[in-house]
Design an enzyme around this catalytic site. Structure first.
Site, short mmCIF file in Angstrom:
data_model
loop_
_atom_site.label_atom_id
_atom_site.label_comp_id
_atom_site.label_asym_id
_atom_site.label_seq_id
_atom_site.Cartn_x
_atom_site.Cartn_y
_atom_site.Cartn_z
N HIS A 58 -49.51 12.78 -72.18
CA HIS A 58 -49.73 13.50 -70.92
C HIS A 58 -49.78 14.99 -71.25
O HIS A 58 -48.88 15.51 -71.93
CB HIS A 58 -48.57 13.28 -69.95
CG HIS A 58 -48.58 11.95 -69.25
ND1 HIS A 58 -48.61 10.76 -69.92
CD2 HIS A 58 -48.57 11.64 -67.93
CE1 HIS A 58 -48.61 9.77 -69.04
NE2 HIS A 58 -48.59 10.27 -67.82
N GLU A 80 -51.27 18.23 -66.80
CA GLU A 80 -51.11 17.70 -65.43
C GLU A 80 -50.52 18.87 -64.62
O GLU A 80 -51.22 19.49 -63.83
CB GLU A 80 -50.16 16.49 -65.43
CG GLU A 80 -49.89 15.92 -64.05
CD GLU A 80 -48.84 14.80 -64.05
OE1 GLU A 80 -48.10 14.65 -65.05
OE2 GLU A 80 -48.75 14.08 -63.02
N1 HPA Z 1 -46.53 12.31 -65.17
C1 HPA Z 1 -45.58 12.38 -66.09
N2 HPA Z 1 -44.71 11.41 -66.30
C2 HPA Z 1 -44.79 10.31 -65.56
C3 HPA Z 1 -45.75 10.17 -64.59
C4 HPA Z 1 -46.68 11.23 -64.38
O1 HPA Z 1 -47.57 11.21 -63.52
N3 HPA Z 1 -45.56 8.95 -64.04
C5 HPA Z 1 -44.52 8.38 -64.65
N4 HPA Z 1 -44.05 9.20 -65.59
ZN ZN Z 2 -48.90 9.26 -65.96
#
Ligand code: HPA
Ligand code: ZN
Length: 372
Positions: A233, A236
Site C-alpha cells: 500500500h 493512499e
Molecule cells: N489501507 C491500509 N490498510 C488497510 C486498509 C486500507 O485501505 N484496509 C485494511 N487495512
Molecule cells: Zn487496502
C-alpha cells in the site's frame, strides 16, 4: 514479466481530458452516460475479472460479526447490526482501522476464518470474480493470541473449497502491519515460512502516514529471497514519495491504491512507462475521504493517461460495496465506458500473480465476453 501489463492502448480511446475533465465538463459526462446506457449493473457484474485488492478481514459483514461474536462469547461495543453500520462514518484511514481491528476480535477459531473467506468468495463470484488475490493481516490475530496456523488454515481451506465448489481461483498475500515494528514484521515472516506453499506474496498495510515503506526494506528482501511476490500500500493517504520507496526500496511489483501519484507528474510518467499495476479502490477512497466524491476521483484520468489501473473493493463490508459495486460507481460518477471496463478487467488478469497459461485462458474468456 509483471511490468508487461496492458499497454494503455485501450484506455487511450478516451483521452485524459474527456468526460469529467473536459472543458464542457458536465455535458460530456452526460453524453457519456447516454452512450453507455447499455452498461447495466448486471452487465458489469458479469464481466469476468480478477480482484487484486481485498483484505479478507474487511469483508466481515456486520451480520456475520454478530453471529460469530455470539458463538464465541465475544462482547461487541455495538448492540445491533444497525448500530455497527451507523459507526461506518469514517473521518480517515485511522478511524476506519480502529473499527476494522475491533471487528477482527470476533475471529478466534479456524471455522471463523473459513466462513469469513468462503462468504467473500461467494459474494465475489456473484460479481464476476474469476480470480482473487486476497490480503490477510496475521498480526491482527497473533497479537490477540490467535495462532498464525488457525488463521491461515481456515482461510486456506476456504480457498480450496472456493476453487472446487465455486470455480474461483485465488492466491493469499500476507500483509505486514506498518504501524508495528520491522522486527515484528520479521517475526511474522518467520512464522509464515512453514506455510510458504499457501502464500503467494507479501504486502504492507495499516496506518500509512508516518510509516514509510523504507522501514520494511529488510523484511521485503527476506521475502524476496524466499520467492514471495511483493506488493505494498502506498500513496493512499501517504505522499507520492512513498510510492517511489515501495518500488525502489521494497521491490513492489504492484502498488495498492497509488492514487496520490497524480500529484507528481514525473512519477505518473514512470508508472506509465514501467506499467506498474495500481490496485485502485474508488469507494474506499471516498469513504476514507481521500477524495470528496467518486466524481472527483482521478481513476478515469489515470486510465486515460495510460496507467495500468485495476478497480477493486479493499474492505467491501465497510465501504459500501464489492468489486462490481465499484465498477458501477465509476460508471455513474465518472462515465466509465465499455472500453474502460474492458481495460481494467484485462489489466486485472495481466497484473495478477497467475501463471502465463492461466492468464491467457482468462483473457480469452474476457475477450469472448466483450466480442459477443
Ligand atoms: N489501507 C491500509 N490498510 C488497510 C486498509 C486500507 O485501505 N484496509 C485494511 N487495512
Ligand atoms: Zn487496502
Amino acid at each position: 514479466m509483471l511490468r508487461r501489463c496492458l499497454a494503455g492502448g485501450l484506455a487511450l480511446v478516451y483521452p485524459a481530458d474527456e468526460g469529467a475533465y473536459s472543458e464542457e465538463g458536465e455535458r460530456s459526462v452526460w453524453l457519456m452516460r447516454l452512450r453507455d446506457a447499455a452498461l447495466t449493473d448486471e452487465l458489469l457484474r458479469e464481466i469476468p475479472k480478477a480482484e487484486l485488492h481485498i483484505h479478507i478481514e474487511g469483508s466481515l459483514e456486520p451480520q456475520m460479526m454478530f453471529e460469530i461474536a455470539a458463538r464465541n462469547g465475544v462482547r461487541l461495543r455495538y448492540g445491533s447490526v444497525r448500530e455497527v453500520r451507523e459507526a461506518y462514518d469514517f473521518a480517515d484511514l485511522q478511524t476506519f482501522l480502529d473499527l476494522y481491528y475491533e471487528g477482527t476480535r470476533v475471529l478466534l477459531h479456524e471455522r471463523d476464518f473459513y466462513e469469513l473467506t468462503f462468504a467473500y468468495l461467494q459474494k465475489a463470484t456473484s460479481q464476476g470474480v474469476r480470480h482473487a488475490e486476497i490480503f490477510f493481516d496475521p498480526q491482527a490475530h497473533t497479537d490477540r493470541g490467535v495462532a498464525f496456523e488457525t488463521a491461515i488454515t481456515g482461510i486456506h481451506r476456504a480457498l480450496l473449497d472456493g476453487q472446487r465448489r465455486l470455480g474461483v481461483s485465488s492466491h493469499l498475500i500476507l500483509c505486514f502491519l506498518r504501524h508495528l515494528s520491522a522486527d515484528e514484521a520479521a517475526e511474522t515472516m518467520r512464522r509464515a515460512l512453514p506455510y510458504k506453499g499457501q502464500i503467494v506474496g507479501v504486502g504492507l498495510d495499516s496506518s500509512e502516514v508516518g510509516h514509510p515503506p523504507e522501514g520494511f526494506k529488510a523484511v521485503f528482501e527476506e521475502a524476496a529471497r524466499h520467492g514471495f511476490h511483493r506488493v505494498a500500500h502506498a500513496g493512499e493517504e501517504g505522499p507520492p514519495e512513498y510510492i517511489r520507496q515501495a518500488l525502489d526500496e521494497l521491490g513492489a511489483e504492484r502498488i495498492d491504491h497509488g492514487v496520490r501519484c497524480v500529484e507528481d507528474p514525473g512519477l505518473v510518467r514512470r508508472l506509465r512507462d514501467e506499467q506498474v499495476p495500481l490496485t485502485v479502490c474508488p469507494l474506499s477512497n471516498v469513504r476514507l475521504r481521500v477524495f470528496p466524491s467518486v466524481e472527483e476521483h482521478p481513476v478515469k484520468r489515470m486510465l486515460g493517461e495510460g496507467l495500468c489501473v485495476t478497480v477493486n473493493s479493499d474492505d467491501p463490508a465497510y465501504f459500501g460495496g464489492y468489486v462490481a459495486d465499484n465498477y458501477c460507481a465509476v460508471r455513474d460518477g465518472l462515465g466509465f465506458a465499455r472500453e474502460d471496463f474492458r481495460a481494467v478487467a484485462e489489466n486485472s488478469f495481466r497484473a495478477s500473480f497467475l501463471g502465463e497459461g492461466e492468464k491467457k485462458e482468462l483473457l480469452e474468456v474476457l475477450a469472448s465476453y466483450f466480442e459477443t
